[in-house]
Write a protein that holds these residues in place. Sequence first.
Motif, PDB file in Angstrom:
ATOM      1  N   ASN A 123       0.842  -1.202   0.000  1.00 38.57           N
ATOM      2  CA  ASN A 123       0.000   0.000   0.000  1.00 38.57           C
ATOM      3  C   ASN A 123       0.876   1.250   0.000  1.00 38.57           C
ATOM      4  N   GLU A 124       0.250   2.397   0.153  1.00 38.63           N
ATOM      5  CA  GLU A 124       0.969   3.688   0.113  1.00 38.63           C
ATOM      6  C   GLU A 124       2.014   3.800   1.216  1.00 38.63           C
ATOM      7  N   GLU A 125       1.787   3.111   2.339  1.00 45.16           N
ATOM      8  CA  GLU A 125       2.741   3.146   3.459  1.00 45.16           C
ATOM      9  C   GLU A 125       3.825   2.074   3.317  1.00 45.16           C
ATOM     10  N   ASP A 126       3.843   1.382   2.180  1.00 39.32           N
ATOM     11  CA  ASP A 126       4.801   0.317   1.889  1.00 39.32           C
ATOM     12  C   ASP A 126       4.594  -0.916   2.770  1.00 39.32           C
ATOM     13  N   SER A 127       3.375  -1.090   3.288  1.00 34.95           N
ATOM     14  CA  SER A 127       3.026  -2.299   4.038  1.00 34.95           C
ATOM     15  C   SER A 127       2.492  -3.332   3.056  1.00 34.95           C
ATOM     16  N   ILE A 128       2.799  -4.593   3.319  1.00 37.64           N
ATOM     17  CA  ILE A 128       2.316  -5.670   2.464  1.00 37.64           C
ATOM     18  C   ILE A 128       0.879  -5.999   2.859  1.00 37.64           C
ATOM     19  N   THR A 129      -0.032  -5.899   1.899  1.00 39.18           N
ATOM     20  CA  THR A 129      -1.449  -6.130   2.170  1.00 39.18           C
ATOM     21  C   THR A 129      -1.987  -7.394   1.490  1.00 39.18           C
ATOM     22  N   GLY A 130      -1.193  -7.985   0.613  1.00 38.12           N
ATOM     23  CA  GLY A 130      -1.614  -9.199  -0.072  1.00 38.12           C
ATOM     24  C   GLY A 130      -0.433  -9.861  -0.754  1.00 38.12           C
ATOM     25  N   CYS A 131      -0.593 -11.152  -1.077  1.00 38.24           N
ATOM     26  CA  CYS A 131       0.473 -11.870  -1.773  1.00 38.24           C
ATOM     27  C   CYS A 131      -0.098 -13.121  -2.440  1.00 38.24           C
ATOM     28  N   VAL A 132       0.697 -13.691  -3.315  1.00 34.94           N
ATOM     29  CA  VAL A 132       0.356 -14.954  -3.957  1.00 34.94           C
ATOM     30  C   VAL A 132       1.661 -15.693  -4.272  1.00 34.94           C
ATOM     31  N   TYR A 133       1.654 -16.990  -4.029  1.00 32.03           N
ATOM     32  CA  TYR A 133       2.801 -17.856  -4.270  1.00 32.03           C
ATOM     33  C   TYR A 133       2.620 -18.558  -5.610  1.00 32.03           C
ATOM     34  N   LEU A 134       3.658 -18.566  -6.429  1.00 35.01           N
ATOM     35  CA  LEU A 134       3.630 -19.223  -7.734  1.00 35.01           C
ATOM     36  C   LEU A 134       4.862 -20.110  -7.868  1.00 35.01           C
ATOM     37  N   GLN A 135       4.647 -21.336  -8.355  1.00 32.09           N
ATOM     38  CA  GLN A 135       5.759 -22.271  -8.512  1.00 32.09           C
ATOM     39  C   GLN A 135       5.603 -23.056  -9.814  1.00 32.09           C
ATOM     40  N   LYS A 136       6.665 -23.093 -10.590  1.00 34.07           N
ATOM     41  CA  LYS A 136       6.689 -23.907 -11.803  1.00 34.07           C
ATOM     42  C   LYS A 136       6.701 -25.379 -11.401  1.00 34.07           C
ATOM     43  N   ARG A 137       5.750 -26.128 -11.930  1.00 34.45           N
ATOM     44  CA  ARG A 137       5.687 -27.575 -11.691  1.00 34.45           C
ATOM     45  C   ARG A 137       5.484 -28.240 -13.039  1.00 34.45           C
ATOM     46  N   GLY A 138       6.582 -28.624 -13.648  1.00 35.49           N
ATOM     47  CA  GLY A 138       6.511 -29.187 -14.989  1.00 35.49           C
ATOM     48  C   GLY A 138       6.021 -28.129 -15.962  1.00 35.49           C
ATOM     49  N   GLU A 139       4.972 -28.459 -16.709  1.00 37.73           N
ATOM     50  CA  GLU A 139       4.426 -27.539 -17.715  1.00 37.73           C
ATOM     51  C   GLU A 139       3.335 -26.623 -17.141  1.00 37.73           C
ATOM     52  N   LYS A 140       3.082 -26.742 -15.838  1.00 37.47           N
ATOM     53  CA  LYS A 140       2.008 -25.962 -15.222  1.00 37.47           C
ATOM     54  C   LYS A 140       2.574 -25.094 -14.102  1.00 37.47           C
ATOM     55  N   LEU A 141       1.866 -23.994 -13.846  1.00 28.52           N
ATOM     56  CA  LEU A 141       2.244 -23.096 -12.767  1.00 28.52           C
ATOM     57  C   LEU A 141       1.276 -23.320 -11.614  1.00 28.52           C
ATOM     58  N   TYR A 142       1.818 -23.643 -10.448  1.00 27.34           N
ATOM     59  CA  TYR A 142       0.996 -23.852  -9.253  1.00 27.34           C
ATOM     60  C   TYR A 142       0.806 -22.522  -8.547  1.00 27.34           C
ATOM     61  N   LEU A 143      -0.427 -22.234  -8.161  1.00 26.32           N
ATOM     62  CA  LEU A 143      -0.766 -21.016  -7.439  1.00 26.32           C
ATOM     63  C   LEU A 143      -1.217 -21.405  -6.038  1.00 26.32           C
ATOM     64  N   GLY A 144      -0.637 -20.774  -5.039  1.00 25.93           N
ATOM     65  CA  GLY A 144      -1.015 -21.054  -3.654  1.00 25.93           C
ATOM     66  C   GLY A 144      -0.909 -19.808  -2.801  1.00 25.93           C
ATOM     67  N   MET A 145      -1.389 -19.914  -1.596  1.00 25.44           N
ATOM     68  CA  MET A 145      -1.317 -18.835  -0.597  1.00 25.44           C
ATOM     69  C   MET A 145      -1.770 -17.477  -1.139  1.00 25.44           C
ATOM     70  N   LEU A 146      -2.826 -17.468  -1.928  1.00 22.26           N
ATOM     71  CA  LEU A 146      -3.392 -16.186  -2.334  1.00 22.26           C
ATOM     72  C   LEU A 146      -3.947 -15.561  -1.057  1.00 22.26           C
ATOM     73  N   THR A 147      -3.348 -14.469  -0.651  1.00 21.56           N
ATOM     74  CA  THR A 147      -3.614 -13.896   0.669  1.00 21.56           C
ATOM     75  C   THR A 147      -3.928 -12.418   0.556  1.00 21.56           C
ATOM     76  N   VAL A 148      -4.991 -12.019   1.246  1.00 20.55           N
ATOM     77  CA  VAL A 148      -5.337 -10.610   1.384  1.00 20.55           C
ATOM     78  C   VAL A 148      -5.582 -10.360   2.867  1.00 20.55           C
ATOM     79  N   SER A 149      -5.083  -9.262   3.368  1.00 21.47           N
ATOM     80  CA  SER A 149      -5.313  -8.903   4.766  1.00 21.47           C
ATOM     81  C   SER A 149      -6.807  -9.035   5.079  1.00 21.47           C
ATOM     82  N   PRO A 150      -7.169  -9.687   6.191  1.00 20.01           N
ATOM     83  CA  PRO A 150      -8.592  -9.897   6.504  1.00 20.01           C
ATOM     84  C   PRO A 150      -9.414  -8.609   6.522  1.00 20.01           C
TER      85      PRO A 150
END
Length: 169
Positions: A64-91
């Motif tokens: 955000n504007e204060e440089d605080s992390i408010t969300g994230c997403v984890y991506l990992q190459k797994r063979g020919e596919k990209l795995y998406l995990g931990m899609l996170t947004v501050s509650p």
Amino acid sequence: MAITPATLTDVPELVALINSAYRGESSKKGWTTEANLIGGQRIDNEGLTEQMSDPDAVILKNTNEEDSITGCVYLQKRGEKLYLGMLTVSPTLQANGLGRRLLTTAEDYARNINYHTITMTVITTRTELLDWYERRGYTKTGEVIPLNITKRNGILNQPVEMFKLEKTI
């Protein structure tokens, strides 16, 4: 607000954010909580550092504007596919479009690295979350996977299964 790759210096802030969104009392302020199904922490500093040290993985973070992390997403190459995990947004920020922005950015990232399929797993009883992903084009593959975690990543309050979802982009 900017979505950029996270670095190892972000680990403590990311761990706090991820745990606040998935587990414990703070997670109950949002709709992504797993607290009724899984106790304990979702991730720790060592585990997240290991994931981020994988050359086939990246965490994209929203600040955000204060440089605080408010969300994230984890991506990992797994063979020919990209795995998406931990899609996170501050509650306290959920249901305002940030999750959708992170998901769209993850899909753009996949295209940029020439990946055309994204996979993920979602707890089978999380119908509202499954519906959210399905509205964004993700479909169940038919595969159901039991969730097996170590105490380091939580304690199951009951047996938990996950659907595998996939989207071609």
